[in-house]
Design a protein around this motif. Structure first.
Motif, PDB file in Angstrom:
ATOM      1  N   LEU A  30       0.827  -1.204   0.000  1.00 21.50           N
ATOM      2  CA  LEU A  30       0.000   0.000   0.000  1.00 21.50           C
ATOM      3  C   LEU A  30       0.865   1.260   0.000  1.00 21.50           C
ATOM      4  CD1 LEU A  30      -2.725   1.468   0.273  1.00 21.50           C
ATOM      5  CD2 LEU A  30      -2.569   1.121   2.757  1.00 21.50           C
ATOM      6  N   VAL A  31       1.907   1.276   0.820  1.00 15.86           N
ATOM      7  CA  VAL A  31       2.777   2.458   0.912  1.00 15.86           C
ATOM      8  C   VAL A  31       3.394   2.804  -0.435  1.00 15.86           C
ATOM      9  CG1 VAL A  31       4.974   3.294   1.844  1.00 15.86           C
ATOM     10  CG2 VAL A  31       3.288   2.226   3.369  1.00 15.86           C
ATOM     11  N   SER A 142      -3.699   0.964  -9.646  1.00 18.90           N
ATOM     12  CA  SER A 142      -3.311   0.971  -8.240  1.00 18.90           C
ATOM     13  C   SER A 142      -4.465   0.523  -7.348  1.00 18.90           C
ATOM     14  CB  SER A 142      -2.853   2.380  -7.838  1.00 18.90           C
ATOM     15  OG  SER A 142      -2.495   2.414  -6.479  1.00 18.90           O
ATOM     16  N   MET A 143      -5.669   1.041  -7.608  1.00 15.09           N
ATOM     17  CA  MET A 143      -6.824   0.669  -6.797  1.00 15.09           C
ATOM     18  C   MET A 143      -7.197  -0.793  -7.012  1.00 15.09           C
ATOM     19  SD  MET A 143      -7.650   3.327  -4.988  1.00 15.09           S
ATOM     20  CE  MET A 143      -9.383   3.418  -4.539  1.00 15.09           C
ATOM     21  N   ALA A 144      -7.144  -1.251  -8.258  1.00 11.76           N
ATOM     22  CA  ALA A 144      -7.454  -2.650  -8.542  1.00 11.76           C
ATOM     23  C   ALA A 144      -6.470  -3.573  -7.824  1.00 11.76           C
ATOM     24  CB  ALA A 144      -7.417  -2.896 -10.046  1.00 11.76           C
ATOM     25  N   PHE A 149      -5.335  -7.036  -1.860  1.00 14.28           N
ATOM     26  CA  PHE A 149      -4.474  -7.247  -0.698  1.00 14.28           C
ATOM     27  C   PHE A 149      -5.215  -7.228   0.629  1.00 14.28           C
ATOM     28  CE2 PHE A 149      -0.996  -6.349  -3.631  1.00 14.28           C
ATOM     29  CZ  PHE A 149       0.023  -7.159  -3.122  1.00 14.28           C
ATOM     30  N   TYR A 150      -6.409  -6.593   0.700  1.00 11.02           N
ATOM     31  CA  TYR A 150      -7.053  -6.346   1.990  1.00 11.02           C
ATOM     32  C   TYR A 150      -8.337  -7.140   2.165  1.00 11.02           C
ATOM     33  CZ  TYR A 150      -3.799  -2.747   3.425  1.00 11.02           C
ATOM     34  OH  TYR A 150      -2.666  -2.089   3.839  1.00 11.02           O
ATOM     35  N   GLY A 156     -12.501  -0.404   2.702  1.00  8.37           N
ATOM     36  CA  GLY A 156     -12.885   1.006   2.622  1.00  8.37           C
ATOM     37  C   GLY A 156     -11.763   1.927   3.058  1.00  8.37           C
ATOM     38  N   THR A 157     -11.160   1.605   4.192  1.00  8.63           N
ATOM     39  CA  THR A 157     -10.065   2.431   4.706  1.00  8.63           C
ATOM     40  C   THR A 157      -8.831   2.329   3.817  1.00  8.63           C
ATOM     41  OG1 THR A 157     -10.890   2.147   6.960  1.00  8.63           O
ATOM     42  CG2 THR A 157      -8.620   2.898   6.702  1.00  8.63           C
ATOM     43  N   ALA A 158      -8.482   1.097   3.402  1.00  6.89           N
ATOM     44  CA  ALA A 158      -7.279   0.908   2.585  1.00  6.89           C
ATOM     45  C   ALA A 158      -7.415   1.588   1.229  1.00  6.89           C
ATOM     46  CB  ALA A 158      -7.010  -0.589   2.389  1.00  6.89           C
TER      47      ALA A 158
END
Length: 482
Positions: A30-31, A142-144, A149-150, A156-158
């Motif tokens: 994510l980072v 990036s969003m896909a 991963f989560y 929602g938060t990620a």
């Protein structure tokens, strides 16, 4: 577990797996995803500020031509979001992040070369501005990727954090570009250079950062074998009704965010500032305020995702749309008080200045609402697909596990389709603010805000009718966290 940065065993819904290493790997990806996406957004919107400086560098372009330069990257970026989304399952999230970051060298280096020559023709600027759309495509991939991963209760938060980090790229480029090129300081805290304006500096700086993002993805990101899918299976989402309903809503939220972000510097410049007397002219200097809208919208986006995780995405999205309606009408009322200034008269700019605090305040409220709506809408998408998978299978069965796996892949594809549609608003809004077929730019701007307010009302009605109205079948989705 891993070969050449491919992870074969990934089970984020398993609490033990998540706590014993899964969370750490997801956070690391994510980072660096945020870093690459942040640069993509900055490059995508580099023309939103630089267009306002072209006249000072000797380029004789009309307001319509400048708004077109601002709009073109958004058009190309929206079209690229579909192939960028499907590239993640085809090539792997890490691999595609490397490729997409390296592609940012094209718009940045071309930009740096073109702005140094006052003889560069307008058509060449249009082509170069179009290549900045590479940065807009980064968001979809990036969003896909992060969606895989989560676990469901943290998506929602990620996704909100991932998107916010990218969206902040708009605010950062609008804040720092004037400083980098010597066009302006930052409220007197940072001084502009005394050697004139050098737009090419921004291009070279972001080219260097693109190289850094490519190397970082190579070193510290991963591909997921479980994310692999064939494009035909992903394209099945275009036949889903909810894909297009969410696309309609996302045009209202994200389309407004990116469109207003692109247009805001020019709106301030054309209505509240004239370049005489030098060096800072009369009225409100656009470079001091251009970054605020995108910054507010970026900061509120993860808040929208966080609220959606707790209250339900549909409720939060509806509240955001209502806020957009009210704030847009307030901006329209403020614009009706302004005196059009086609001749760049310092006296008119000085008179309009008294209305600027109201204009800015209401505009920032629109941005805050778009950010919240962006975060909550993107929470809704994976929730809708997962809920449909759960309602057609029994808990604990292999069919349920297979259905959720398909739902995750299809929701990632839906994120791309919805994101592509939403980004089209970023093209239409700048064009609407200075319509070539309208003689009076102020009339075009006022008319555009009236149309936008009507669209937000329609979005709010659709959101309520499909996802919140009790008799509606889809209300079950809203009650399940959508």
């Amino acid at each position: 577990m891993t070969t050449t940065r491919w992870i074969d065993d990934w089970r984020p819904e398993d609490p033990e797996f998540w706590e014993n290493g899964g969370r750490r790997v997801a956070r690391r990806n994510l980072v660096w995803s945020i870093f690459a996406e942040h640069l993509g957004f900055s490059v995508w919107l580099i023309w939103s500020v630089s267009a306002a400086f072209l006249l000072q560098m000797g380029f004789a372009f009309s307001p319509q031509q400048l708004f077109l330069l601002v709009a073109l990257p958004n058009l190309v970026g929206s079209l690229l979001r579909l192939p960028y989304t499907f590239a993640v399952p085809r090539f792997g999230g890490r691999n595609w992040t490397m490729i997409s970051a390296a592609l940012l060298l094209v718009p940045t280096l071309l930009f740096a070369v073109a702005v140094q020559d006052p003889g560069t023709p307008y058509w060449a600027f249009c082509l170069i501005a179009a290549t900045a759309g590479f940065g807009g495509g980064n968001f979809a991939s990036s969003m896909a990727n992060i969606n895989f991963f989560y676990p469901a209760d943290k998506k929602g938060t990620a996704l909100g954090l991932n998107a916010a980090g990218g969206n902040l790229g708009v605010s950062v480029i609008q804040l720092l570009l004037p400083v980098l090129i010597g066009g302006a300081g930052i409220f007197g805290l940072v001084k502009a250079s005394q050697g004139g304006i050098h737009l090419e500096t921004a291009g070279f700086v972001y080219a260097g950062l693109a190289v850094c993002a490519t190397v970082a993805a190579y070193l510290w990101m991963d591909n997921l074998t479980s994310a692999r899918s064939n494009p035909r299976a992903q394209l099945a989402v275009v036949r889903k009704r909810h894909t297009w309903i969410m696309a309609f809503l996302y045009i209202g939220t994200f389309g407004s965010f990116i469109g207003y972000s692109a247009a805001m510097p020019l709106l301030i410049k054309l209505n509240f500032w004239v370049p005489e007397p030098a060096p800072l002219g009369t009225g409100i200097y656009f470079a001091y305020f251009a970054f605020l809208g995108a910054g507010i919208g970026s900061v509120t986006r993860p808040f929208g995702g966080w609220l959606a995780d707790r209250l339900g995405g549909a409720r939060v999205t509806l509240a955001a749309l209502v806020g957009m309606v009210v704030s847009t009408l307030a901006v329209l009322v403020t614009l009706l008080q302004l005196t059009p200034n086609p001749g760049a008269d310092p006296a008119i700019a000085s008179d309009n200045r008294m209305y600027f605090p109201w204009f800015l305040g209401f505009f920032l409220l629109i941005f805050a609402a778009t950010g919240i709506g962006n975060g909550s809408a993107y929470k809704m998408i994976p929730a809708i697909w997962r809920r449909e998978a759960e309602t057609t299978t029994r808990a604990g069965t292999p069919e349920r596990a297979a259905a959720i796996d398909v739902a995750t892949k299809q929701s990632s594809a839906a994120l791309g389709v919805v994101g592509a549609a939403g980004a089209l608003g970023g093209f239409l809004i700048p064009i609407a603010f200075s319509s070539p077929w309208v003689d009076d730019p102020m009339a075009a701007t006022q008319g555009a805000f009236a149309v936008f307010a009507a669209y937000y009302v329609l979005c709010a009605l659709v959101c309520w009718g499909v996802y919140l109205r009790r008799p509606a079948r889809a209300a079950k989705l809203a009650m399940a966290g959508v």
